[in-house]
Design an enzyme around this catalytic site. Structure first.
Site: not given
Length: 257
Positions: A176, A144, A65, A2-3, A178
């Site tokens: 996303c 994040e 991601c 993932d980023s 997240h």
């Protein structure tokens, strides 16, 4: 891969549904966020991480991601010697099952929305689907940096999702990885009648199916999970302990790529 730490939303479902599998997770926090990068740069980063994971003898790769899936999935599938699964097609399938021909919303990073990957996937499944897409890049940083559950997070969600007050949807794809960690704030904003689609569950079903087809499902009694960050491993560890399994303690290490 993932980023950042959003892909932990996939990891937690993997651990629940495939508890005998060992997992190596790489969060590319050094290059976070992917959503504002060029497609070419995202592909370079995804390929570099993928090559590292292949060198660790993994049997399957999940691009946890949406941005990297939209930018790099076909390239990784063509270049890597292992199965590579993204999160967009599974997420679209799950949304169609719930909403069918009703209006479906999509929230994602700038890059994912620009690619129109979700709209295209939805229209391949049901051409007449009415899709309302909205880039909500700022919400990625909320997760994040551990701000979920705060007044600031709710205000940012309210601002980002204002379009869905004007154009109501029956289902909203959390495009996303997240965003599932903002489920409370999103429900508070849009109401419980809007079904939130987390691509994680459908993605893990796809993983299970691919491993079963090749007789590669593990039966380990003591699977090992390792978490790497190219940036701040303490921030990754906080996310792991908060969202993956609060009862367990995991080690996170820094990875130079």
């Amino acid at each position: 891969m993932d980023s950042g730490i959003g892909g932990l939303s996939i990891v937690r479902v993997l651990m629940q549904e495939l508890p005998h599998e060992s997992i190596i997770f790489v969060g590319d926090q050094q290059h976070f966020p992917y959503g504002t990068r060029t497609t070419e740069n995202i592909r370079e980063l995804a390929l570099k991480i993928s090559q590292y994971l292949v060198a660790q003898n993994v049997k399957l790769l999940v691009i946890a991601c949406n941005t990297a899936t939209a930018a790099a999935l076909p390239i990784l599938q063509a270049q890597l010697p292992i199965p590579v699964i993204g999160v967009i097609e599974p997420g679209a399938r799950a949304a169609i099952e719930v909403a069918q021909t009703s209006r479906i919303g999509v929230i994602a990073t700038d890059s994912t929305i620009r690619s129109q990957a979700y709209a295209q996937a939805l229209h391949r499944l049901v051409p007449e689907t009415n899709v309302v897409s909205q880039a909500t890049q700022p919400l990625v940083s909320v997760v994040e940096h551990g701000l979920t559950g705060t007044f600031q997070a709710q205000q940012m969600v309210n601002n980002a999702l204002a379009i869905f007050k004007e154009q109501p949807v029956s289902a909203l794809i959390l495009g996303c990885t997240h965003f599932p960690f903002l489920e409370y704030e999103i429900h508070h904003c849009l109401g419980k009648e809007v079904v939130l689609i987390d691509p994680a569950e459908e993605t893990v079903k796809t993983v299970h199916s691919r491993l079963a087809q090749t007789d590669q499902l593990a039966d380990q009694s003591d699977p090992q999970s390792t978490f790497y960050s190219t940036g701040d491993q303490l921030e990754l560890l906080a996310g792991v302990n908060r969202w993956v399994n609060p009862q367990a303690k995991y080690q996170c290490a820094h990875l130079n790529l």
